[in-house]
Scaffold this motif. Structure first.
Motif, PDB file in Angstrom:
ATOM      1  N   ASP A 365       5.133   6.170  -1.919  1.00 51.47           N
ATOM      2  CA  ASP A 365       5.405   6.418  -3.115  1.00 51.47           C
ATOM      3  C   ASP A 365       5.575   5.175  -4.029  1.00 51.47           C
ATOM      4  OD1 ASP A 365       5.243   9.220  -2.999  1.00 51.47           O
ATOM      5  OD2 ASP A 365       7.628   9.425  -2.550  1.00 51.47           O
ATOM      6  N   GLN A 366       5.912   4.009  -3.595  1.00 50.42           N
ATOM      7  CA  GLN A 366       6.299   2.755  -4.310  1.00 50.42           C
ATOM      8  C   GLN A 366       5.025   2.135  -4.263  1.00 50.42           C
ATOM      9  OE1 GLN A 366       9.144   0.238  -2.292  1.00 50.42           O
ATOM     10  NE2 GLN A 366       8.969  -1.336  -3.996  1.00 50.42           N
ATOM     11  N   GLN A 367       4.183   2.156  -3.457  1.00 53.90           N
ATOM     12  CA  GLN A 367       2.978   1.567  -3.417  1.00 53.90           C
ATOM     13  C   GLN A 367       2.022   2.389  -4.681  1.00 53.90           C
ATOM     14  OE1 GLN A 367       2.017   2.002   0.800  1.00 53.90           O
ATOM     15  NE2 GLN A 367       2.511  -0.313   1.035  1.00 53.90           N
ATOM     16  N   GLN A 369       2.749   3.883  -7.084  1.00 50.60           N
ATOM     17  CA  GLN A 369       3.375   3.687  -8.515  1.00 50.60           C
ATOM     18  C   GLN A 369       2.879   2.390  -8.824  1.00 50.60           C
ATOM     19  OE1 GLN A 369       5.200   5.577 -10.347  1.00 50.60           O
ATOM     20  NE2 GLN A 369       5.058   3.856 -11.952  1.00 50.60           N
TER      21      GLN A 369
END
Length: 414
Positions: A365-367, A369
Motif C-alpha cells: 500500500d505504501q508503494q 501511494q
C-alpha cells in the motif's frame, strides 16, 4: 626418439594456441558463472567501491539529469558505487562491442540501454551476458515476469538477457486552440493536413519516433495482427503495407515542405511545434507534454491524443555486454533502478515521465501511494486509458524493411 620429441612439442604448441584462443571467452564465462553461485549479499559486497559505466542515448537532458543526480547519488550513498553515464547510441556501442569480441579485448562497458532490433542483433551475435534477471531480487519481487512486455522485446523472447527499464507508448500532441477536433484515425489526420496545409509533419525515420509514427499509421490502416507471423521478406512486407505506403504518398503534398524533407529529430519537431510552425508533435514518452507545459515550452492548450485503434507501446531495457568488466556492479545498479522507489522518481513528468515497469499488483500500500501521489500535470492521458489503447510492437527484423520501403516509395516519390 627425436621425431617423437618434435611431435610432442608441436602437439603441446597446438594445444597452447587453442587454449589461448579460449582464455578470454573462458574468463568471461567464469566471471559470469561465479556470480550465479553467489548470494545477492555477496554480489553487493563485490560491487562496493566500484565504478559502473552506463552507455545509452543521451539526447534528453531530463533523463541525463535523473541518471546523474537521483540515481547516481543514491547508488553512491547506499552501495558506494560510482555511476559513469556515457552518451552513446546502439549504432555506436554495438560495433565497439563486436570489435572487442573479435579482438578478444578487455571490456569497457558495464550496462547498455537497449531494445528492439538492437537487442535482437546483439543477442544473435552473442554480445550480451545472460541470463541474469533471475539474480535480481527486485525483478523477482516487483516485476510481472510473465507479462509480454517483459518476456518479449519487439516480438522476440528476452530469455533473461535484459531487464526492463521503463515503458513507452506513442502519443500525439495537438494544439487545441486551432484544432477543434483531434484526429482519432489516419483518415481524420489526412483531413487535418488538407485543412492546414504545411502545418503537419513527422520526424525523419532516422529518428526512432519517426519510425514508430509510420508503424502506427500502418497499424491503423492494415491492423497490427497482419504482422504477427509475417515473413521478413521485402516483397512480402511491401504487399501487406502497400495501402499505407499509398496513403503516405497521398499525404505528402499537404505536409510541411510538401514532404520533401522531414525534421531530423523529435527535438526539432518539438521546437517547431513550440514556435507555432506546426500544429502537431508526438512522443514515445506519454507524459512528455506535462513537463513541456509546466516549463512554458508548450501552450496550455496543448493536448495529448491517441488513435481509436491504439498506438504502439514497448519496453526499453538494460543489458550487460558479454565482456562487462564489472558485472557485479552492473547487477546492483539494475536491481536498484527496478525498485519501486526509483521507478516512481522517473514517473514524474517534471523529471522524465517514463511509465514504470513495476506491477501495481505486486506493490504494498505504501508503494502504491508513492505512484498515486505523483502529479501527472496538464495535457496528459491517464495511464489506464493508455494501457487500454496499447498495441504491440512489430518483430525487430520487420522494422528496417519498412524503413527502407518508406525511403524508396514515400521519400523518393516525386
Amino acid at each position: 626418439m627425436r621425431t617423437k620429441g618434435v611431435l610432442l612439442i608441436c602437439f603441446i604448441l597446438v594445444i597452447s594456441l587453442l587454449c589461448a584462443g579460449c582464455t578470454e571467452k573462458d574468463k568471461e564465462q567464469d566471471n559470469g558463472a561465479s556470480l550465479q553461485d553467489k548470494t545477492w549479499e555477496e554480489i553487493v559486497e563485490e560491487a562496493n567501491g566500484t565504478t559502473v559505466s552506463f552507455y545509452g542515448w543521451g539526447g534528453n537532458e531530463k533523463i541525463n539529469r535523473w541518471l546523474d543526480t537521483t540515481v547516481a547519488v543514491e547508488l553512491k550513498e547506499r552501495y558506494n558505487i560510482s555511476l559513469e553515464r556515457v552518451p552513446m547510441v546502439p549504432n555506436e556501442y554495438l560495433p565497439k562491442l563486436l570489435n572487442e569480441k573479435q579482438l578478444k579485448a578487455e571490456g569497457t562497458i558495464d550496462i547498455v540501454w537497449i531494445n528492439g532490433e538492437n537487442f535482437y542483433n546483439a543477442k544473435n551475435q552473442d554480445l550480451l551476458y545472460g541470463p541474469f534477471t533471475q539474480m535480481l531480487p527486485n525483478f523477482n519481487q516487483f516485476i510481472d515476469t510473465d507479462s509480454p512486455d517483459v518476456e518479449y522485446d519487439f516480438g522476440h523472447p528476452v530469455e533473461g538477457y535484459e531487464a526492463p527499464y521503463g515503458k513507452a507508448q506513442m502519443v500525439f500532441i495537438g494544439e487545441t486552440a486551432v484544432i477543434k477536433k483531434l484526429p482519432t484515425n489516419h483518415v481524420e489526420l489526412k483531413e487535418l493536413a488538407e485543412k492546414h496545409v504545411g502545418k503537419i509533419t513527422y520526424p525523419d525515420l532516422t529518428d526512432f519516433t519517426g519510425s514508430a509514427f509510420i508503424r502506427n499509421i500502418i497499424y491503423d490502416i492494415v491492423g497490427y495482427e497482419a504482422f504477427l507471423e509475417l515473413e521478413a521478406d521485402k516483397e512480402v512486407v511491401r504487399e501487406v503495407i502497400q495501402p499505407a505506403l499509398d496513403y503516405l504518398v497521398d499525404l505528402k503534398p499537404y505536409l510541411w515542405r510538401q514532404g520533401e524533407s522531414y525534421p531530423a529529430t523529435i527535438a526539432q519537431l518539438d521546437n517547431m511545434y513550440a514556435d507555432g510552425e506546426v500544429l502537431m508533435t508526438m512522443n514515445y514518452t506519454p507524459f512528455h507534454i506535462a513537463g513541456k507545459i509546466a516549463d512554458g515550452t508548450f501552450t496550455k492548450t496543448s493536448q495529448s491524443f491517441l488513435f481509436d485503434k491504439g498506438t504502439i507501446g514497448n519496453t526499453h531495457f538494460m543489458g550487460l555486454p558479454f565482456n562487462a568488466p564489472n558485472k557485479a556492479g552492473a547487477l546492483v545498479v539494475i536491481n536498484h533502478i527496478l525498485s519501486p522507489e526509483v521507478q516512481v522518481t522517473k514517473y514524474d513528468p517534471t523529471v522524465w515521465g517514463d511509465l514504470p515497469v513495476t506491477d501495481p499488483n505486486l506493490l504494498n500500500d505504501q508503494q502504491k501511494q508513492l505512484f498515486e501521489s505523483v502529479e501527472l500535470g496538464e495535457g496528459v492521458i491517464p495511464q489506464d486509458i493508455l494501457l487500454q489503447h496499447r498495441v504491440p510492437e512489430m518483430r525487430a527484423e520487420l522494422v528496417p524493411i519498412i524503413e527502407e520501403l518508406w525511403r524508396e516509395v514515400v521519400l523518393g516519390h516525386e
